[in-house]
Scaffold this motif. Structure first.
Motif, PDB file in Angstrom:
ATOM      1  N   GLY A 222       0.786  -1.217   0.000  1.00  0.00           N
ATOM      2  CA  GLY A 222       0.000   0.000   0.000  1.00  0.00           C
ATOM      3  C   GLY A 222       0.817   1.265   0.000  1.00  0.00           C
ATOM      4  N   THR A 223       2.045   1.195  -0.513  1.00  0.00           N
ATOM      5  CA  THR A 223       2.895   2.373  -0.628  1.00  0.00           C
ATOM      6  C   THR A 223       3.082   2.708  -2.101  1.00  0.00           C
ATOM      7  N   PRO A 224       3.347   3.974  -2.430  1.00  0.00           N
ATOM      8  CA  PRO A 224       3.490   4.359  -3.836  1.00  0.00           C
ATOM      9  C   PRO A 224       4.653   3.595  -4.496  1.00  0.00           C
ATOM     10  N   PRO A 225       4.393   2.893  -5.588  1.00  0.00           N
ATOM     11  CA  PRO A 225       5.472   2.150  -6.258  1.00  0.00           C
ATOM     12  C   PRO A 225       6.439   3.096  -6.945  1.00  0.00           C
ATOM     13  N   GLU A 226       7.702   2.731  -6.939  1.00  0.00           N
ATOM     14  CA  GLU A 226       8.744   3.505  -7.607  1.00  0.00           C
ATOM     15  C   GLU A 226       9.501   2.593  -8.560  1.00  0.00           C
ATOM     16  N   THR A 227      10.062   3.208  -9.582  1.00  0.00           N
ATOM     17  CA  THR A 227      10.928   2.466 -10.489  1.00  0.00           C
ATOM     18  C   THR A 227      12.372   2.756 -10.100  1.00  0.00           C
ATOM     19  N   LEU A 228      13.013   1.777  -9.470  1.00  0.00           N
ATOM     20  CA  LEU A 228      14.374   1.935  -8.976  1.00  0.00           C
ATOM     21  C   LEU A 228      15.280   0.898  -9.612  1.00  0.00           C
ATOM     22  N   SER A 229      16.562   1.200  -9.667  1.00  0.00           N
ATOM     23  CA  SER A 229      17.550   0.228 -10.143  1.00  0.00           C
ATOM     24  C   SER A 229      17.898  -0.732  -9.017  1.00  0.00           C
ATOM     25  N   PRO A 230      18.470  -1.892  -9.335  1.00  0.00           N
ATOM     26  CA  PRO A 230      18.912  -2.798  -8.272  1.00  0.00           C
ATOM     27  C   PRO A 230      19.872  -2.124  -7.296  1.00  0.00           C
ATOM     28  N   GLU A 231      20.755  -1.273  -7.822  1.00  0.00           N
ATOM     29  CA  GLU A 231      21.720  -0.592  -6.962  1.00  0.00           C
ATOM     30  C   GLU A 231      21.020   0.364  -6.000  1.00  0.00           C
ATOM     31  N   GLN A 232      19.990   1.062  -6.492  1.00  0.00           N
ATOM     32  CA  GLN A 232      19.247   1.975  -5.629  1.00  0.00           C
ATOM     33  C   GLN A 232      18.484   1.224  -4.544  1.00  0.00           C
ATOM     34  N   ILE A 233      17.909   0.089  -4.907  1.00  0.00           N
ATOM     35  CA  ILE A 233      17.178  -0.708  -3.928  1.00  0.00           C
ATOM     36  C   ILE A 233      18.123  -1.196  -2.843  1.00  0.00           C
ATOM     37  N   SER A 234      19.284  -1.720  -3.257  1.00  0.00           N
ATOM     38  CA  SER A 234      20.257  -2.213  -2.289  1.00  0.00           C
ATOM     39  C   SER A 234      20.750  -1.094  -1.381  1.00  0.00           C
ATOM     40  N   HIS A 235      21.024   0.069  -1.952  1.00  0.00           N
ATOM     41  CA  HIS A 235      21.508   1.196  -1.144  1.00  0.00           C
ATOM     42  C   HIS A 235      20.460   1.629  -0.126  1.00  0.00           C
ATOM     43  N   ARG A 236      19.218   1.743  -0.585  1.00  0.00           N
ATOM     44  CA  ARG A 236      18.157   2.150   0.336  1.00  0.00           C
ATOM     45  C   ARG A 236      17.983   1.139   1.463  1.00  0.00           C
ATOM     46  N   ALA A 237      18.132  -0.128   1.130  1.00  0.00           N
ATOM     47  CA  ALA A 237      17.949  -1.161   2.146  1.00  0.00           C
ATOM     48  C   ALA A 237      19.121  -1.237   3.104  1.00  0.00           C
ATOM     49  N   LEU A 238      20.332  -1.340   2.557  1.00  0.00           N
ATOM     50  CA  LEU A 238      21.500  -1.650   3.377  1.00  0.00           C
ATOM     51  C   LEU A 238      22.132  -0.425   4.024  1.00  0.00           C
ATOM     52  N   VAL A 239      21.977   0.738   3.406  1.00  0.00           N
ATOM     53  CA  VAL A 239      22.586   1.961   3.947  1.00  0.00           C
ATOM     54  C   VAL A 239      21.539   2.835   4.638  1.00  0.00           C
ATOM     55  N   GLU A 240      20.423   3.104   3.941  1.00  0.00           N
ATOM     56  CA  GLU A 240      19.412   3.992   4.498  1.00  0.00           C
ATOM     57  C   GLU A 240      18.417   3.258   5.397  1.00  0.00           C
ATOM     58  N   ARG A 241      18.396   1.920   5.312  1.00  0.00           N
ATOM     59  CA  ARG A 241      17.483   1.086   6.095  1.00  0.00           C
ATOM     60  C   ARG A 241      16.029   1.481   5.834  1.00  0.00           C
ATOM     61  N   GLU A 242      15.728   1.779   4.590  1.00  0.00           N
ATOM     62  CA  GLU A 242      14.390   2.183   4.181  1.00  0.00           C
ATOM     63  C   GLU A 242      13.476   0.964   4.137  1.00  0.00           C
ATOM     64  N   ALA A 243      12.257   1.075   4.680  1.00  0.00           N
ATOM     65  CA  ALA A 243      11.403  -0.083   4.950  1.00  0.00           C
ATOM     66  C   ALA A 243      11.035  -0.866   3.695  1.00  0.00           C
ATOM     67  N   ALA A 244      10.609  -0.183   2.640  1.00  0.00           N
ATOM     68  CA  ALA A 244      10.163  -0.887   1.437  1.00  0.00           C
ATOM     69  C   ALA A 244      11.314  -1.625   0.772  1.00  0.00           C
ATOM     70  N   ALA A 245      12.487  -1.017   0.770  1.00  0.00           N
ATOM     71  CA  ALA A 245      13.650  -1.669   0.169  1.00  0.00           C
ATOM     72  C   ALA A 245      14.090  -2.862   1.009  1.00  0.00           C
ATOM     73  N   LEU A 246      14.071  -2.718   2.324  1.00  0.00           N
ATOM     74  CA  LEU A 246      14.412  -3.848   3.191  1.00  0.00           C
ATOM     75  C   LEU A 246      13.431  -4.998   2.996  1.00  0.00           C
TER      76      LEU A 246
END
Length: 340
Positions: A222-246
């Motif tokens: 239920g969150t707005p979908p985004e078009t991200l690259s694999p690198e952006q997803i990994s960065h958001r998850a592993l560095v920013e700890r962003e919920a959707a990417a994690l």
């Protein structure tokens, strides 16, 4: 017992050729390591034989002596049929006859890249693999499998055939229909099936698939979908700890565990299942701490069977080059069973 290879068959030229880069190396003596490894950009060279000659020029400039390979093996990121292979993601056409003529070698072996990775599995040391998820240890006397989420999803199996020899089974296991193991995954796949007539394992468990997985999971959450690259997803998850990417990496690792467990059951990989590929190495810590192993073992009545199979992350560099060298060794022993 394996017969020793003649020093007269050396040096060997080995290569790992993908859509972007071509890695080359030399094996200079029986049992020797792959040496003088160099990475060349494929687009800088008009053909694989031109790239191989450029590599030999580089080694010559470094050592003062030009290598004259007797044997060559190329691990290619494409399907191989006959003596010619067309690269999937580049304009190169790889011809065995052209390479023999241009390089002056006695024979050229063409291997699928995951076929080469599978051949390398029995040669891996404890330092080459990070085992995770249980007490089981690899067994080189039993079939082993490699699963590789990279740009696509590669799968291959290495089967022992006696006298220290192995046969690698080149296959396209990444294109099997992907399965869901819980309601979230089922909803993700339902969304993807609106877009694709067939949702394969590669469609979600790869660099090509990770953005699709993220977008579908955002919709499910239920969150707005985004078009991200694999690198952006990994960065958001592993560095920013962003919920959707994690959450995306969590689902990715869980589904990869289910898929790897299916591979183990299908091919009887009692010797171990090994994860290779760029994505796995980039998210290594997350993978090791994920539900991968739980899903790998979650096979109902065969849970105890799965618990006895080792799983590990391949961390050694240039493993496909090692596998290509093993391909040459096996081919030479097969052509001269007496040990020439």
């Amino acid at each position: 017992m394996r017969e020793p290879l003649s020093i007269d068959s050396f040096p060997w030229l080995v290569a790992d050729i993908g859509g972007t880069n071509a890695r080359f190396g030399l094996v200079q003596e029986p049992g020797g390591p792959v040496a003088h490894v160099e990475t060349l950009k494929g687009s800088d060279h008009p053909s694989p034989q031109a790239a191989a000659l450029a590599y030999l020029d580089t080694v010559t400039a470094r050592t003062g002596e030009r290598p004259r390979p007797r044997q060559a093996a190329l691990a290619l990121a494409c399907a191989i049929q006959g003596d010619t292979a067309r690269m999937t993601n580049s304009a190169w056409v790889v011809s065995r006859e052209t390479l023999i003529r241009t390089l002056g070698v006695e024979q050229v072996l063409l291997l699928n890249d995951f076929e080469a990775l599978a051949l390398a599995l029995p040669q891996l040391s404890a330092a080459d693999v990070t085992l995770f998820g249980g007490p089981a240890r690899p067994d080189a006397a039993a079939p082993m499998a490699v699963v590789g989420p990279g740009t696509g999803l590669g799968v291959s199996t290495c089967v022992p055939v006696g006298q220290g020899r192995w046969v690698a089974l080149a296959a396209e296991g990444g294109h099997v229909t992907v399965a869901a193991a819980d309601e979230v995954e089922a909803e993700v796949l339902r969304l993807l099936r609106r877009e694709f007539a067939h949702v394969s394992a590669e469609r979600v468990l790869s660099g090509l698939g990770l953005p699709l997985l993220h977008r579908a999971l955002c919709t499910v959450r239920g969150t707005p979908p985004e078009t991200l690259s694999p690198e952006q997803i990994s960065h958001r998850a592993l560095v920013e700890r962003e919920a959707a990417a994690l959450a995306t990496l969590d689902v990715f690792c869980s589904m990869l565990g289910t898929f790897a467990g299916n591979v183990a059951l299908t091919v009887g990989a009692r010797g171990g299942v090994f994860i290779a590929g760029g994505i796995a190495q980039k998210i290594a810590d997350h993978l090791v701490g994920s539900r991968f192993r739980e899903r790998f073992e979650a096979k109902g009545r065969f849970e105890s069977y799965q618990a006895g199979i080792a799983t590990g992350l391949v961390t050694a560099p240039h493993v496909a080059l090692t596998g290509a060298a093993q391909g040459i060794a096996h081919a030479l022993r097969q052509s001269d069973p007496g040990g020439g």
